[in-house]
Scaffold this motif. Structure first.
Motif, PDB file in Angstrom:
ATOM      1  N   ARG A 112       0.827  -1.197   0.000  1.00 48.06           N
ATOM      2  CA  ARG A 112       0.000   0.000   0.000  1.00 48.06           C
ATOM      3  C   ARG A 112       0.868   1.256   0.000  1.00 48.06           C
ATOM      4  NH1 ARG A 112      -5.084  -1.370   0.538  1.00 48.06           N
ATOM      5  NH2 ARG A 112      -5.886   0.654   1.194  1.00 48.06           N
ATOM      6  N   THR A 113       2.012   1.179   0.648  1.00 46.54           N
ATOM      7  CA  THR A 113       2.924   2.320   0.659  1.00 46.54           C
ATOM      8  C   THR A 113       3.487   2.577  -0.729  1.00 46.54           C
ATOM      9  OG1 THR A 113       3.515   1.891   2.965  1.00 46.54           O
ATOM     10  CG2 THR A 113       5.026   3.267   1.697  1.00 46.54           C
ATOM     11  N   ILE A 114       3.853   1.518  -1.431  1.00 51.09           N
ATOM     12  CA  ILE A 114       4.352   1.663  -2.799  1.00 51.09           C
ATOM     13  C   ILE A 114       3.304   2.340  -3.672  1.00 51.09           C
ATOM     14  CG2 ILE A 114       4.981   0.391  -4.896  1.00 51.09           C
ATOM     15  CD1 ILE A 114       6.324  -1.692  -3.027  1.00 51.09           C
ATOM     16  N   VAL A 115       2.059   1.894  -3.549  1.00 50.85           N
ATOM     17  CA  VAL A 115       0.981   2.492  -4.337  1.00 50.85           C
ATOM     18  C   VAL A 115       0.837   3.970  -3.995  1.00 50.85           C
ATOM     19  CG1 VAL A 115      -1.515   2.494  -4.679  1.00 50.85           C
ATOM     20  CG2 VAL A 115      -0.264   0.329  -4.679  1.00 50.85           C
ATOM     21  N   LEU A 116       0.880   4.296  -2.725  1.00 50.37           N
ATOM     22  CA  LEU A 116       0.771   5.696  -2.308  1.00 50.37           C
ATOM     23  C   LEU A 116       1.888   6.540  -2.900  1.00 50.37           C
ATOM     24  CD1 LEU A 116      -0.471   7.928  -0.534  1.00 50.37           C
ATOM     25  CD2 LEU A 116       1.001   7.127   1.318  1.00 50.37           C
ATOM     26  N   LEU A 117       3.113   6.060  -2.809  1.00 50.63           N
ATOM     27  CA  LEU A 117       4.262   6.826  -3.279  1.00 50.63           C
ATOM     28  C   LEU A 117       4.300   6.925  -4.799  1.00 50.63           C
ATOM     29  CD1 LEU A 117       6.970   5.472  -0.808  1.00 50.63           C
ATOM     30  CD2 LEU A 117       5.781   7.663  -0.705  1.00 50.63           C
ATOM     31  N   ARG A 118       3.711   5.959  -5.496  1.00 50.30           N
ATOM     32  CA  ARG A 118       3.702   5.997  -6.959  1.00 50.30           C
ATOM     33  C   ARG A 118       2.532   6.802  -7.522  1.00 50.30           C
ATOM     34  NH1 ARG A 118       5.345  -0.245  -8.613  1.00 50.30           N
ATOM     35  NH2 ARG A 118       7.611   0.081  -8.522  1.00 50.30           N
ATOM     36  N   SER A 119       1.577   7.089  -6.685  1.00 47.41           N
ATOM     37  CA  SER A 119       0.408   7.837  -7.146  1.00 47.41           C
ATOM     38  C   SER A 119       0.713   9.329  -7.092  1.00 47.41           C
ATOM     39  CB  SER A 119      -0.806   7.527  -6.268  1.00 47.41           C
ATOM     40  OG  SER A 119      -0.670   8.193  -5.018  1.00 47.41           O
ATOM     41  N   HIS A 120      -0.284  10.119  -7.458  1.00 45.09           N
ATOM     42  CA  HIS A 120      -0.139  11.572  -7.381  1.00 45.09           C
ATOM     43  C   HIS A 120      -0.955  12.114  -6.221  1.00 45.09           C
ATOM     44  CE1 HIS A 120       1.939  11.549 -11.221  1.00 45.09           C
ATOM     45  NE2 HIS A 120       0.990  10.765 -11.689  1.00 45.09           N
ATOM     46  N   ALA A 121      -1.140  11.293  -5.189  1.00 41.26           N
ATOM     47  CA  ALA A 121      -1.962  11.702  -4.046  1.00 41.26           C
ATOM     48  C   ALA A 121      -1.140  12.388  -2.969  1.00 41.26           C
ATOM     49  CB  ALA A 121      -2.665  10.490  -3.447  1.00 41.26           C
ATOM     50  N   ASN A 122       0.141  12.592  -3.228  1.00 45.13           N
ATOM     51  CA  ASN A 122       1.010  13.188  -2.226  1.00 45.13           C
ATOM     52  C   ASN A 122       1.189  14.678  -2.468  1.00 45.13           C
ATOM     53  OD1 ASN A 122       1.816  10.768  -0.706  1.00 45.13           O
ATOM     54  ND2 ASN A 122       2.687  10.137  -2.643  1.00 45.13           N
ATOM     55  N   SER A 123       0.117  15.416  -2.642  1.00 45.08           N
ATOM     56  CA  SER A 123       0.227  16.853  -2.879  1.00 45.08           C
ATOM     57  C   SER A 123       1.012  17.512  -1.761  1.00 45.08           C
ATOM     58  CB  SER A 123      -1.158  17.483  -2.974  1.00 45.08           C
ATOM     59  OG  SER A 123      -1.040  18.890  -3.077  1.00 45.08           O
ATOM     60  N   THR A 124       1.920  18.396  -2.151  1.00 45.71           N
ATOM     61  CA  THR A 124       2.742  19.094  -1.160  1.00 45.71           C
ATOM     62  C   THR A 124       2.218  20.485  -0.844  1.00 45.71           C
ATOM     63  OG1 THR A 124       4.202  19.852  -2.951  1.00 45.71           O
ATOM     64  CG2 THR A 124       4.816  17.823  -1.807  1.00 45.71           C
ATOM     65  N   LEU A 125       1.052  20.845  -1.373  1.00 49.07           N
ATOM     66  CA  LEU A 125       0.498  22.163  -1.106  1.00 49.07           C
ATOM     67  C   LEU A 125      -0.083  22.212   0.308  1.00 49.07           C
ATOM     68  CD1 LEU A 125      -1.421  22.816  -4.452  1.00 49.07           C
ATOM     69  CD2 LEU A 125       0.802  23.742  -3.762  1.00 49.07           C
ATOM     70  N   SER A 126       0.224  23.287   1.038  1.00 47.63           N
ATOM     71  CA  SER A 126      -0.329  23.435   2.382  1.00 47.63           C
ATOM     72  C   SER A 126      -1.845  23.509   2.349  1.00 47.63           C
ATOM     73  CB  SER A 126       0.236  24.699   3.047  1.00 47.63           C
ATOM     74  OG  SER A 126       1.627  24.589   3.218  1.00 47.63           O
ATOM     75  N   SER A 127      -2.393  24.015   1.234  1.00 46.86           N
ATOM     76  CA  SER A 127      -3.833  24.180   1.118  1.00 46.86           C
ATOM     77  C   SER A 127      -4.557  22.886   0.750  1.00 46.86           C
ATOM     78  CB  SER A 127      -4.151  25.247   0.064  1.00 46.86           C
ATOM     79  OG  SER A 127      -3.600  24.882  -1.201  1.00 46.86           O
ATOM     80  N   HIS A 128      -3.809  21.836   0.385  1.00 49.16           N
ATOM     81  CA  HIS A 128      -4.443  20.566   0.032  1.00 49.16           C
ATOM     82  C   HIS A 128      -5.218  20.053   1.247  1.00 49.16           C
ATOM     83  CE1 HIS A 128      -4.879  16.314  -1.013  1.00 49.16           C
ATOM     84  NE2 HIS A 128      -4.614  16.657  -2.258  1.00 49.16           N
ATOM     85  N   PRO A 129      -6.458  19.563   1.047  1.00 56.04           N
ATOM     86  CA  PRO A 129      -7.265  19.115   2.192  1.00 56.04           C
ATOM     87  C   PRO A 129      -6.546  18.147   3.118  1.00 56.04           C
ATOM     88  CG  PRO A 129      -8.618  19.177   0.231  1.00 56.04           C
ATOM     89  CD  PRO A 129      -7.212  19.473  -0.220  1.00 56.04           C
ATOM     90  N   GLY A 154       8.006  26.923   4.148  1.00 55.08           N
ATOM     91  CA  GLY A 154       8.518  25.642   3.664  1.00 55.08           C
ATOM     92  C   GLY A 154       8.329  24.463   4.584  1.00 55.08           C
ATOM     93  N   GLY A 155       7.704  24.670   5.749  1.00 55.31           N
ATOM     94  CA  GLY A 155       7.627  23.598   6.730  1.00 55.31           C
ATOM     95  C   GLY A 155       6.858  22.380   6.265  1.00 55.31           C
ATOM     96  N   VAL A 156       5.700  22.583   5.649  1.00 59.81           N
ATOM     97  CA  VAL A 156       4.879  21.452   5.205  1.00 59.81           C
ATOM     98  C   VAL A 156       5.600  20.674   4.108  1.00 59.81           C
ATOM     99  CG1 VAL A 156       2.737  20.818   4.017  1.00 59.81           C
ATOM    100  CG2 VAL A 156       2.678  22.472   5.892  1.00 59.81           C
ATOM    101  N   LEU A 157       6.140  21.388   3.139  1.00 51.88           N
ATOM    102  CA  LEU A 157       6.876  20.747   2.045  1.00 51.88           C
ATOM    103  C   LEU A 157       8.061  19.947   2.584  1.00 51.88           C
ATOM    104  CD1 LEU A 157       7.458  20.396  -1.003  1.00 51.88           C
ATOM    105  CD2 LEU A 157       8.734  22.541  -0.904  1.00 51.88           C
ATOM    106  N   TYR A 158       8.797  20.558   3.492  1.00 57.68           N
ATOM    107  CA  TYR A 158       9.974  19.922   4.104  1.00 57.68           C
ATOM    108  C   TYR A 158       9.578  18.636   4.830  1.00 57.68           C
ATOM    109  CZ  TYR A 158      13.720  19.579   7.691  1.00 57.68           C
ATOM    110  OH  TYR A 158      14.712  19.163   8.524  1.00 57.68           O
ATOM    111  N   TRP A 159       8.535  18.708   5.653  1.00 55.17           N
ATOM    112  CA  TRP A 159       8.177  17.546   6.463  1.00 55.17           C
ATOM    113  C   TRP A 159       7.592  16.424   5.624  1.00 55.17           C
ATOM    114  CZ3 TRP A 159      10.261  16.838  10.901  1.00 55.17           C
ATOM    115  CH2 TRP A 159       9.835  15.780  11.700  1.00 55.17           C
ATOM    116  N   LEU A 160       6.753  16.772   4.651  1.00 51.67           N
ATOM    117  CA  LEU A 160       6.209  15.745   3.770  1.00 51.67           C
ATOM    118  C   LEU A 160       7.322  15.029   3.012  1.00 51.67           C
ATOM    119  CD1 LEU A 160       3.066  17.515   2.269  1.00 51.67           C
ATOM    120  CD2 LEU A 160       3.078  15.594   3.863  1.00 51.67           C
ATOM    121  N   GLY A 161       8.303  15.791   2.561  1.00 52.97           N
ATOM    122  CA  GLY A 161       9.424  15.185   1.849  1.00 52.97           C
ATOM    123  C   GLY A 161      10.178  14.200   2.710  1.00 52.97           C
TER     124      GLY A 161
END
Length: 213
Positions: A112-129, A154-161
């Motif tokens: 499931r992690t592979i699917v998550l990382l390969r999808s485009h569901a990992n939006s890095t925008l702070s405004s993403h729901p 840059g905090g959200v982008l940094y932490w998600l990365g």
């Protein structure tokens, strides 16, 4: 990573819902095997057992299809983060808890992690729901003087990365429990001090997070 529901798809007829579910299930299995760019639509519909035209009744293109698949996994993970952070007020502990939960998920659910990382569901925008929870915790940490002002941009982008890289590494390495604890602890200390937390506070949060991993 955050804890806020994504928009729900439109209400479908029972038949359309079954078709969409079959497509999502087929896409999940295929996306676990290879990236979306390497998956022909013909292969998706063949595995789902539906007509090719049905694909475009539900998804604009393969990118939208991959995102829909990833959203289902992301919502599951965010639900786990919400549960793990329930009752915790300290924003730094909550931010660290998101990484810890992501690590646990990667170790327990590599497919499931592979699917998550390969999808485009990992939006890095702070405004993403799905990032509003993390954005709120980051804002609270800034307001409390727990992290540096640069985290506002840059905090959200940094932490998600950091979370995504750690999860990818854990899936790839499948480490022993001790090695997983070391990896999580190191990333938490480096990540939190990078945000501006004191080394002492970062180590305290990391040590607590690694217990029972």
């Amino acid at each position: 990573m955050a804890s806020h529901p994504a928009p729900s798809p439109p209400t479908l007829s029972p038949r359309a819902a079954r078709t969409r579910s079959a497509l999502i299930a087929a896409g999940f299995e295929l996306l676990a095997e290879k990236p979306i760019d390497a998956i022909p639509i013909d292969e998706v519909v063949a595995r789902a057992g539906v007509a090719k035209g049905s694909f475009f009744n539900h998804f604009a293109d393969k990118a939208a299809f991959a995102s829909a698949i990833g959203d289902e996994v992301r919502l599951e993970l965010e639900g786990r983060i919400t549960a793990a952070n329930d009752g915790i007020a300290d924003p730094l502990v909550r931010i660290g808890g998101g990484m810890r939960t992501g690590a646990i998920f990667a170790l327990a659910e590599p497919k499931r992690t592979i699917v998550l990382l390969r999808s485009h569901a990992n939006s890095t925008l702070s405004s993403h729901p799905l990032n509003r929870g993390l954005a709120g915790d980051m804002a609270a940490a800034i307001a409390g003087g727990l992290v540096r002002e640069e985290a506002r941009e840059g905090g959200v982008l940094y932490w998600l990365g950091l979370c995504q890289v750690l999860m990818a590494n854990l899936v790839e390495q499948q480490p022993s429990p001790e090695a997983a604890r070391r990896a999580l602890g190191a990333m938490l200390v480096l990540g939190l001090t990078g945000l501006g937390a004191t080394p002492e506070r970062a180590r305290e949060i990391a040590e607590a997070a690694c217990r029972g991993l």
